[in-house]
Design a protein around this motif. Structure first.
Motif, short mmCIF file in Angstrom:
data_model
loop_
_atom_site.label_atom_id
_atom_site.label_comp_id
_atom_site.label_asym_id
_atom_site.label_seq_id
_atom_site.Cartn_x
_atom_site.Cartn_y
_atom_site.Cartn_z
N ILE A 1 0.86 -1.19 0.00
CA ILE A 1 0.00 0.00 0.00
C ILE A 1 0.90 1.23 0.00
N PRO A 2 1.05 1.90 -1.14
CA PRO A 2 1.87 3.11 -1.18
C PRO A 2 1.09 4.34 -0.73
N ILE A 3 1.65 5.09 0.19
CA ILE A 3 1.05 6.34 0.64
C ILE A 3 2.00 7.45 0.17
N GLU A 4 1.69 8.03 -0.98
CA GLU A 4 2.58 8.96 -1.66
C GLU A 4 2.04 10.39 -1.50
N MET A 5 2.86 11.26 -0.91
CA MET A 5 2.43 12.63 -0.65
C MET A 5 3.42 13.59 -1.30
N ASN A 6 3.05 14.11 -2.43
CA ASN A 6 3.92 15.01 -3.18
C ASN A 6 3.73 16.44 -2.67
N VAL A 7 4.60 16.84 -1.74
CA VAL A 7 4.51 18.18 -1.17
C VAL A 7 5.35 19.18 -1.94
N GLY A 8 6.01 18.72 -2.99
CA GLY A 8 6.86 19.62 -3.77
C GLY A 8 8.22 19.82 -3.13
N PRO A 9 9.07 20.63 -3.75
CA PRO A 9 10.40 20.87 -3.21
C PRO A 9 10.34 21.59 -1.87
N GLU A 10 11.34 21.34 -1.04
CA GLU A 10 11.38 21.94 0.29
C GLU A 10 11.81 23.41 0.21
N PHE A 11 11.41 24.19 1.23
CA PHE A 11 11.78 25.61 1.31
C PHE A 11 13.30 25.76 1.29
N VAL A 12 13.98 24.95 2.11
CA VAL A 12 15.43 24.82 2.03
C VAL A 12 15.68 23.54 1.25
N THR A 13 16.28 23.65 0.10
CA THR A 13 16.40 22.52 -0.83
C THR A 13 16.88 21.24 -0.13
N GLY A 14 16.09 20.18 -0.25
CA GLY A 14 16.47 18.87 0.28
C GLY A 14 16.24 18.67 1.76
N SER A 15 15.74 19.70 2.47
CA SER A 15 15.55 19.59 3.93
C SER A 15 14.20 18.95 4.22
N THR A 16 14.18 17.61 4.15
CA THR A 16 12.90 16.90 4.24
C THR A 16 12.34 16.81 5.65
N ARG A 17 13.00 17.41 6.61
CA ARG A 17 12.39 17.52 7.95
C ARG A 17 11.28 18.56 7.94
N MET A 18 11.17 19.31 6.84
CA MET A 18 10.20 20.39 6.77
C MET A 18 8.87 19.89 6.22
N LYS A 19 8.50 20.20 4.99
CA LYS A 19 7.17 19.80 4.48
C LYS A 19 7.00 18.28 4.45
N SER A 20 8.04 17.58 4.04
CA SER A 20 7.92 16.12 3.99
C SER A 20 7.65 15.55 5.37
N GLY A 21 8.43 16.02 6.35
CA GLY A 21 8.24 15.54 7.72
C GLY A 21 6.87 15.89 8.26
N THR A 22 6.39 17.10 7.94
CA THR A 22 5.06 17.52 8.39
C THR A 22 3.98 16.62 7.79
N SER A 23 4.11 16.31 6.53
CA SER A 23 3.11 15.43 5.89
C SER A 23 3.14 14.04 6.49
N GLN A 24 4.32 13.56 6.83
CA GLN A 24 4.43 12.24 7.46
C GLN A 24 3.77 12.25 8.84
N LYS A 25 4.00 13.31 9.60
CA LYS A 25 3.37 13.41 10.93
C LYS A 25 1.85 13.40 10.79
N LEU A 26 1.31 14.13 9.83
CA LEU A 26 -0.14 14.14 9.62
C LEU A 26 -0.64 12.76 9.23
N ALA A 27 0.06 12.09 8.33
CA ALA A 27 -0.38 10.77 7.88
C ALA A 27 -0.34 9.75 9.01
N LEU A 28 0.71 9.78 9.83
CA LEU A 28 0.80 8.84 10.95
C LEU A 28 -0.28 9.12 11.98
#
Length: 271
Positions: free
Chosen positions: A176-203
């Motif tokens: 079961i893939p849970i794919e959340m395309n939040v786009g590029p990060e505000f600081v390039t490659g810093s996935t603790r930001m939008k990516s991490g936030t989306s993961q927290k919401l999903a969990l």
């Protein structure tokens, strides 16, 4: 799709060091507003996961989160909040991070590069076919997570992958893939930001919906929460008072006698 192009894609904003404070914050907030919709787009597959988890939980199955770095920490965080919030033992939802518990506070070099270790870590918990493994990796390429998901599948377990790169190896490997395309990060490659936030919401969605499905919530109340401090006892007493339509003092006595909101309400309803 080239799965490396999203989480590693250059930021939509440049010359960040030249911005004043309010501009930095406004532009970060502008990016953050994209997160909720990316999570919403993943709800169909989150639904599949929650329903499959609930079915297995009723038979004694468990939920395992595996991840490295920020992703691993978020899995450990979500798992650690289940016992106090919903009164389940810590053995039902288990967060495992590459490098072990010491990696929660401090990075462990190269821990995420070991494709064999995640399964070894899960085996310490006597993992079995009733359990569900959720791999979390913004990149979708973390070897620790991919190795764990691959071994889990080979051993007959249901797997899911939470990632911010659609079409990544994690997305294509997990059941079961849970794919959340939040786009590029505000600081390039810093996935603790939008990516991490989306993961927290999903969990949050996965574990909370699961707890509701298996009866750990009544109405909209945490009726199985641990009464571990004065604030929670007060909250519990208010829940009992509301649930039974009785004075607060009587509700508090019932709560202390029976040890949980659910037990107190059930007992009070029979009086």
């Amino acid at each position: 799709m080239d799965y490396t192009k999203i989480t590693e894609k250059p930021s939509n904003h440049d010359n960040l060091e030249s911005l004043d404070t309010v501009s930095i914050l406004q532009k970060m907030n502008e990016e953050d507003q994209k997160v909720a919709q990316a999570v919403a787009d993943a709800i169909p597959n989150i639904t599949k996961l929650v329903d499959a988890l609930a079915e297995r939980f009723e038979k004694g199955g468990r939920l395992f989160y595996i991840g490295a770095g920020t992703s691993g920490r978020l899995g450990v965080l979500d798992a650690s909040e289940i016992p106090p919030t919903y009164g389940l033992p810590h053995t039902r939802v288990i967060g495992i991070i590459a490098g072990g518990d010491k990696a929660i506070r401090k990075s462990v070099e190269n821990a995420e590069d070991d494709t064999e270790q995640a399964w070894k870590d899960m085996m310490l918990h006597d993992i079995n076919e009733l359990d569900v493994v959720v791999g979390i990796a913004a990149s979708g390429t973390t070897p620790y997570v991919l190795g764990g998901i691959d071994q889990a599948k080979k051993n007959g377990l249901l797997t899911a992958g939470v990632t911010n790169n659609p079409g990544s190896p994690l997305a294509t490997t997990a059941d079961i893939p849970i794919e959340m395309n939040v786009g590029p990060e505000f600081v390039t490659g810093s996935t603790r930001m939008k990516s991490g936030t989306s993961q927290k919401l999903a969990l949050n969605m996965i574990s909370t919906a699961l707890m509701i499905k298996i009866g750990r919530v009544k109405g909209n109340k945490m009726v199985n929460m641990q009464l571990s401090n004065v604030k929670l006892v007060d909250r519990g007493a208010r829940y009992v008072a509301e649930g039974l339509g009785i004075p607060y003092n009587d509700a508090e006595k019932l709560l202390k006698k029976y040890g949980s909101v659910k037990a107190a309400i059930d007992a009070g309803a029979d009086i």
